[in-house]
Motif scaffolding. Structure first.
Motif, PDB file in Angstrom:
ATOM      1  N   PRO A  42      52.295  34.989  42.719  1.00  0.00           N
ATOM      2  CA  PRO A  42      53.021  36.220  42.423  1.00  0.00           C
ATOM      3  C   PRO A  42      53.430  36.360  40.955  1.00  0.00           C
ATOM      4  O   PRO A  42      53.578  37.476  40.457  1.00  0.00           O
ATOM      5  CB  PRO A  42      54.239  36.171  43.336  1.00  0.00           C
ATOM      6  N   ALA A  43      53.577  35.249  40.255  1.00  0.00           N
ATOM      7  CA  ALA A  43      53.954  35.318  38.844  1.00  0.00           C
ATOM      8  C   ALA A  43      52.731  35.496  37.939  1.00  0.00           C
ATOM      9  O   ALA A  43      52.871  35.674  36.732  1.00  0.00           O
ATOM     10  CB  ALA A  43      54.702  34.049  38.440  1.00  0.00           C
ATOM     11  N   GLY A  44      51.541  35.481  38.526  1.00  0.00           N
ATOM     12  CA  GLY A  44      50.307  35.574  37.755  1.00  0.00           C
ATOM     13  C   GLY A  44      49.935  36.981  37.330  1.00  0.00           C
ATOM     14  O   GLY A  44      48.884  37.186  36.756  1.00  0.00           O
ATOM     15  N   GLY A  45      50.787  37.944  37.604  1.00  0.00           N
ATOM     16  CA  GLY A  45      50.498  39.325  37.232  1.00  0.00           C
ATOM     17  C   GLY A  45      49.985  40.126  38.417  1.00  0.00           C
ATOM     18  O   GLY A  45      49.810  39.599  39.514  1.00  0.00           O
ATOM     19  N   HIS A  46      49.782  41.391  38.172  1.00  0.00           N
ATOM     20  CA  HIS A  46      49.301  42.252  39.236  1.00  0.00           C
ATOM     21  C   HIS A  46      48.405  43.350  38.660  1.00  0.00           C
ATOM     22  O   HIS A  46      48.432  43.626  37.468  1.00  0.00           O
ATOM     23  CB  HIS A  46      50.468  42.867  40.016  1.00  0.00           C
ATOM     24  N   LEU A  47      47.633  43.927  39.537  1.00  0.00           N
ATOM     25  CA  LEU A  47      46.768  45.042  39.202  1.00  0.00           C
ATOM     26  C   LEU A  47      47.519  46.315  39.553  1.00  0.00           C
ATOM     27  O   LEU A  47      48.110  46.412  40.627  1.00  0.00           O
ATOM     28  CB  LEU A  47      45.475  44.939  40.017  1.00  0.00           C
ATOM     29  N   THR A  48      47.533  47.276  38.646  1.00  0.00           N
ATOM     30  CA  THR A  48      48.195  48.549  38.896  1.00  0.00           C
ATOM     31  C   THR A  48      47.136  49.636  39.015  1.00  0.00           C
ATOM     32  O   THR A  48      46.327  49.829  38.107  1.00  0.00           O
ATOM     33  CB  THR A  48      49.171  48.895  37.749  1.00  0.00           C
ATOM     34  N   LEU A  49      47.130  50.314  40.159  1.00  0.00           N
ATOM     35  CA  LEU A  49      46.159  51.370  40.420  1.00  0.00           C
ATOM     36  C   LEU A  49      46.873  52.688  40.691  1.00  0.00           C
ATOM     37  O   LEU A  49      47.967  52.689  41.268  1.00  0.00           O
ATOM     38  CB  LEU A  49      45.320  51.019  41.654  1.00  0.00           C
ATOM     39  N   THR A  50      46.230  53.794  40.315  1.00  0.00           N
ATOM     40  CA  THR A  50      46.761  55.084  40.743  1.00  0.00           C
ATOM     41  C   THR A  50      46.604  55.145  42.260  1.00  0.00           C
ATOM     42  O   THR A  50      45.813  54.401  42.848  1.00  0.00           O
ATOM     43  CB  THR A  50      45.995  56.259  40.109  1.00  0.00           C
ATOM     44  N   ARG A  51      47.346  56.016  42.888  1.00  0.00           N
ATOM     45  CA  ARG A  51      47.234  56.145  44.342  1.00  0.00           C
ATOM     46  C   ARG A  51      45.807  56.530  44.744  1.00  0.00           C
ATOM     47  O   ARG A  51      45.287  56.032  45.741  1.00  0.00           O
ATOM     48  CB  ARG A  51      48.245  57.148  44.865  1.00  0.00           C
ATOM     49  N   GLN A  52      45.166  57.384  43.969  1.00  0.00           N
ATOM     50  CA  GLN A  52      43.799  57.791  44.282  1.00  0.00           C
ATOM     51  C   GLN A  52      42.835  56.613  44.137  1.00  0.00           C
ATOM     52  O   GLN A  52      41.964  56.406  44.974  1.00  0.00           O
ATOM     53  CB  GLN A  52      43.343  58.941  43.387  1.00  0.00           C
ATOM     54  N   ASP A  53      42.991  55.827  43.068  1.00  0.00           N
ATOM     55  CA  ASP A  53      42.130  54.651  42.887  1.00  0.00           C
ATOM     56  C   ASP A  53      42.337  53.644  44.010  1.00  0.00           C
ATOM     57  O   ASP A  53      41.390  53.014  44.479  1.00  0.00           O
ATOM     58  CB  ASP A  53      42.381  53.990  41.535  1.00  0.00           C
ATOM     59  N   PHE A  54      43.579  53.485  44.467  1.00  0.00           N
ATOM     60  CA  PHE A  54      43.865  52.576  45.572  1.00  0.00           C
ATOM     61  C   PHE A  54      43.188  53.067  46.846  1.00  0.00           C
ATOM     62  O   PHE A  54      42.565  52.296  47.580  1.00  0.00           O
ATOM     63  CB  PHE A  54      45.374  52.428  45.773  1.00  0.00           C
ATOM     64  N   ALA A  55      43.273  54.368  47.108  1.00  0.00           N
ATOM     65  CA  ALA A  55      42.613  54.953  48.282  1.00  0.00           C
ATOM     66  C   ALA A  55      41.100  54.768  48.185  1.00  0.00           C
ATOM     67  O   ALA A  55      40.440  54.441  49.187  1.00  0.00           O
ATOM     68  CB  ALA A  55      42.967  56.426  48.408  1.00  0.00           C
ATOM     69  N   ASP A  56      40.539  54.957  47.009  1.00  0.00           N
ATOM     70  CA  ASP A  56      39.098  54.763  46.796  1.00  0.00           C
ATOM     71  C   ASP A  56      38.710  53.300  47.047  1.00  0.00           C
ATOM     72  O   ASP A  56      37.667  53.022  47.657  1.00  0.00           O
ATOM     73  CB  ASP A  56      38.671  55.181  45.388  1.00  0.00           C
ATOM     74  N   LEU A  57      39.542  52.361  46.565  1.00  0.00           N
ATOM     75  CA  LEU A  57      39.277  50.948  46.782  1.00  0.00           C
ATOM     76  C   LEU A  57      39.266  50.633  48.264  1.00  0.00           C
ATOM     77  O   LEU A  57      38.357  49.956  48.762  1.00  0.00           O
ATOM     78  CB  LEU A  57      40.343  50.100  46.066  1.00  0.00           C
ATOM     79  N   LEU A  58      40.246  51.111  48.998  1.00  0.00           N
ATOM     80  CA  LEU A  58      40.290  50.864  50.446  1.00  0.00           C
ATOM     81  C   LEU A  58      39.079  51.464  51.144  1.00  0.00           C
ATOM     82  O   LEU A  58      38.511  50.850  52.048  1.00  0.00           O
ATOM     83  CB  LEU A  58      41.581  51.421  51.047  1.00  0.00           C
ATOM     84  N   SER A  59      38.666  52.628  50.720  1.00  0.00           N
ATOM     85  CA  SER A  59      37.486  53.273  51.298  1.00  0.00           C
ATOM     86  C   SER A  59      36.238  52.413  51.064  1.00  0.00           C
ATOM     87  O   SER A  59      35.427  52.225  51.970  1.00  0.00           O
ATOM     88  CB  SER A  59      37.305  54.654  50.684  1.00  0.00           C
ATOM     89  N   GLN A  60      36.110  51.874  49.852  1.00  0.00           N
ATOM     90  CA  GLN A  60      34.963  51.013  49.547  1.00  0.00           C
ATOM     91  C   GLN A  60      35.012  49.719  50.350  1.00  0.00           C
ATOM     92  O   GLN A  60      33.979  49.235  50.814  1.00  0.00           O
ATOM     93  CB  GLN A  60      34.942  50.680  48.048  1.00  0.00           C
ATOM     94  N   LEU A  61      36.194  49.161  50.533  1.00  0.00           N
ATOM     95  CA  LEU A  61      36.308  47.918  51.298  1.00  0.00           C
ATOM     96  C   LEU A  61      35.995  48.120  52.763  1.00  0.00           C
ATOM     97  O   LEU A  61      35.479  47.210  53.429  1.00  0.00           O
ATOM     98  CB  LEU A  61      37.720  47.339  51.134  1.00  0.00           C
ATOM     99  N   ARG A  62      36.299  49.294  53.272  1.00  0.00           N
ATOM    100  CA  ARG A  62      36.017  49.586  54.684  1.00  0.00           C
ATOM    101  C   ARG A  62      34.522  49.730  54.957  1.00  0.00           C
ATOM    102  O   ARG A  62      34.072  49.487  56.057  1.00  0.00           O
ATOM    103  CB  ARG A  62      36.721  50.864  55.120  1.00  0.00           C
ATOM    104  N   SER A  63      33.767  50.182  53.953  1.00  0.00           N
ATOM    105  CA  SER A  63      32.331  50.437  54.192  1.00  0.00           C
ATOM    106  C   SER A  63      31.472  49.226  53.962  1.00  0.00           C
ATOM    107  O   SER A  63      31.862  48.182  53.613  1.00  0.00           O
ATOM    108  CB  SER A  63      31.839  51.568  53.301  1.00  0.00           C
TER     109      SER A  63
END
Length: 63
Positions: A42-63
């Motif tokens: 958790p201290a190693g940082g994080h990725l910040t995505l717009t809500r649309q980019d996050f939705a796109d990522l989830l869509s890609q992971l589902r397919s």
């Protein structure tokens, strides 16, 4: 993009994480963005995505 985490960020285990305990992804609602990080580091940082980019990522992971 990796931006500073707002102090009010509340991280939770993603429902999209694997069933194995060491394969967890945590997400946080950062208002207009979504934070994603590795629960093992958790201290190693994080990725910040717009809500649309996050939705796109989830869509890609589902397919």
């Amino acid at each position: 993009m990796n931006t500073p985490e707002p102090p009010q960020a509340v991280w939770r285990k993603s429902t999209y994480s694997g069933g194995v305990e060491n394969e967890c992804v945590e997400v946080a609602d950062l208002k207009s963005h979504v934070g994603v990080r590795d629960s093992k580091d958790p201290a190693g940082g994080h990725l910040t995505l717009t809500r649309q980019d996050f939705a796109d990522l989830l869509s890609q992971l589902r397919s």
